[in-house]
Design a protein around this motif. Structure first.
Motif, PDB file in Angstrom:
ATOM      1  N   ARG A 124      33.992  48.764  43.228  1.00 54.26           N
ATOM      2  CA  ARG A 124      32.843  47.865  43.352  1.00 54.26           C
ATOM      3  C   ARG A 124      31.756  48.224  42.345  1.00 54.26           C
ATOM      4  O   ARG A 124      31.127  47.327  41.760  1.00 54.26           O
ATOM      5  CB  ARG A 124      32.305  47.919  44.782  1.00 54.26           C
TER       6      ARG A 124
ATOM      7  N   ALA B  62      30.473  45.652  39.558  1.00 53.54           N
ATOM      8  CA  ALA B  62      29.062  45.267  39.566  1.00 53.54           C
ATOM      9  C   ALA B  62      28.419  45.497  38.204  1.00 53.54           C
ATOM     10  O   ALA B  62      27.478  44.787  37.818  1.00 53.54           O
ATOM     11  CB  ALA B  62      28.309  46.036  40.645  1.00 53.54           C
TER      12      ALA B  62
ATOM     13  N   SER C  71      34.201  44.036  52.205  1.00 59.38           N
ATOM     14  CA  SER C  71      32.824  44.543  52.128  1.00 59.38           C
ATOM     15  C   SER C  71      31.936  43.621  51.294  1.00 59.38           C
ATOM     16  O   SER C  71      30.784  43.348  51.664  1.00 59.38           O
ATOM     17  CB  SER C  71      32.819  45.960  51.550  1.00 59.38           C
ATOM     18  N   VAL C  72      32.465  43.130  50.177  1.00 56.70           N
ATOM     19  CA  VAL C  72      31.679  42.229  49.332  1.00 56.70           C
ATOM     20  C   VAL C  72      31.439  40.901  50.045  1.00 56.70           C
ATOM     21  O   VAL C  72      30.340  40.331  49.995  1.00 56.70           O
ATOM     22  CB  VAL C  72      32.387  42.007  47.979  1.00 56.70           C
TER      23      VAL C  72
ATOM     24  N   ASP D  75      28.706  41.147  52.632  1.00 57.25           N
ATOM     25  CA  ASP D  75      27.366  41.249  52.055  1.00 57.25           C
ATOM     26  C   ASP D  75      26.853  39.914  51.522  1.00 57.25           C
ATOM     27  O   ASP D  75      25.638  39.682  51.485  1.00 57.25           O
ATOM     28  CB  ASP D  75      27.350  42.283  50.920  1.00 57.25           C
ATOM     29  N   GLU D  76      27.758  39.029  51.110  1.00 61.02           N
ATOM     30  CA  GLU D  76      27.336  37.789  50.458  1.00 61.02           C
ATOM     31  C   GLU D  76      27.565  36.542  51.306  1.00 61.02           C
ATOM     32  O   GLU D  76      27.279  35.442  50.843  1.00 61.02           O
ATOM     33  CB  GLU D  76      28.074  37.632  49.113  1.00 61.02           C
TER      34      GLU D  76
ATOM     35  N   LEU E 132      28.680  38.796  43.285  1.00 62.85           N
ATOM     36  CA  LEU E 132      29.759  39.714  42.941  1.00 62.85           C
ATOM     37  C   LEU E 132      31.116  39.208  43.420  1.00 62.85           C
ATOM     38  O   LEU E 132      32.155  39.603  42.875  1.00 62.85           O
ATOM     39  CB  LEU E 132      29.482  41.092  43.542  1.00 62.85           C
ATOM     40  N   LEU E 133      31.134  38.328  44.417  1.00 62.52           N
ATOM     41  CA  LEU E 133      32.391  37.868  44.994  1.00 62.52           C
ATOM     42  C   LEU E 133      33.304  37.187  43.983  1.00 62.52           C
ATOM     43  O   LEU E 133      34.514  37.481  43.958  1.00 62.52           O
ATOM     44  CB  LEU E 133      32.098  36.928  46.173  1.00 62.52           C
TER      45      LEU E 133
ATOM     46  N   VAL F 228      34.990  39.895  41.944  1.00 60.31           N
ATOM     47  CA  VAL F 228      36.001  40.639  42.701  1.00 60.31           C
ATOM     48  C   VAL F 228      37.277  39.818  42.845  1.00 60.31           C
ATOM     49  O   VAL F 228      38.393  40.334  42.688  1.00 60.31           O
ATOM     50  CB  VAL F 228      35.439  41.032  44.080  1.00 60.31           C
TER      51      VAL F 228
END
Length: 285
Positions: free
Chosen positions: A78, A82, A112-113, A116-117, A128-129, A132
């Motif tokens: 990550r 990022a 996890s990403v 968060d989003e 960031l998704l 990823v």
């Protein structure tokens, strides 16, 4: 919480007295135990967790230590993604790709990403998704990683995830093409949930492929899925009838084709109503 530096050489050069560069920011990996060591070749952190034990028949208490472990690969990947350092992320993933739990590490990264989003209106540059997902698409278990992530998240997270993905039907077709039948079953649930104009044709095709592959566990799961959609059993009955019709057309249109046999006898799926519940059984001709 454990703090570490990903690139040791960069850290040493920054700390040199002949260099005026600032020391890079360490990577913070949250843990719920006390970290003690790193199994670098395994991609995991090791540590201890203390539990207070107190017995009723004694007047004293003691601490019981338990060995704990946690993957550090998701957080490290990550950080690279990022920072838009895809080369470093790919190099790190290649180093650990042989591990049996490597796909699980990628799933933890995506989960996890996404958490968060989810429900956040982020700019495409700051989100960031998408980065990823683009990174995960280069791995052979990409389709299965997406399905495993949907199974462990709420439905509201699915919409955020599939805003950056092709339609679930395309992923379903790709899974069928690669003979990933259980993965295709996962996308079938996503299609039923997110698409209002969902057709039962996909379920018929998947049932046919599962029957041909002898995956009766998947057939049972699909039957339960259809029963959950229609408790009367009508949808399941119509699906099985359509499947039998399609198989009959396939057999009549091919030369020398035969239905699956058991001990030399032909088997076909016929719907039966047992105790008011629609089910599919095998009957021999």
């Amino acid at each position: 919480m454990m703090h570490c530096w990903i690139d040791v050489e960069d850290l040493i050069q920054s700390a040199s007295t002949d260099n005026s560069r600032e020391i890079p920011t360490p990577l913070s990996i949250p843990t719920d135990f006390y970290p003690t060591s790193v199994a670098l070749s395994k991609g995991i952190l090791l540590g201890l967790d203390a539990d207070l034990v107190q017995r009723r028949d004694n007047y004293f208490a003691f601490f019981r230590l338990t060995i704990r472990s946690q993957l550090f690969l998701p957080e490290t990947l990550r950080r690279h993604l990022a920072q838009h350092d895809h080369t470093a992320a790919s190099s790190l993933a290649l180093r650990y790709e042989h591990l049996p739990y490597f796909s699980h590490s990628l799933e933890v990264l995506l989960h996890s990403v996404l958490d968060d989003e989810v429900d956040q209106e982020l700019n495409p540059e700051s989100a960031l998704l998408p980065t990823v997902l683009s990174f995960l698409s280069s791995f052979p278990d990409y389709l299965d990683i997406l399905v495993q992530c949907t199974r462990k998240t709420e439905v509201r997270s699915w919409r955020t995830l599939f805003n950056h993905l092709p339609p679930p039907k395309e992923l379903f077709e790709a899974s069928l093409e690669k003979s990933m039948l259980k993965t295709a079953g996962g996308y079938l649930i996503v299609m039923q949930t997110l698409e209002s104009n969902h057709s039962p044709d996909e379920c018929v095709r998947l049932l046919q492929r599962a029957q041909q592959a002898g995956d009766w566990e998947l057939c049972k799961e699909l039957a339960r899925f259809l029963m959950a959609l229609d408790t009367s059993g009508e949808t399941l009955r119509e699906t099985i009838e359509r499947m039998n019709v399609e198989m009959s057309k396939t057999e009549s249109g091919s030369i020398g084709s035969r239905a699956p046999t058991v001990n030399g006898s032909r088997r076909s799926w016929t719907p039966k109503l047992i105790n008011g519940v629609q089910s599919s059984t095998n009957s021999e001709e």
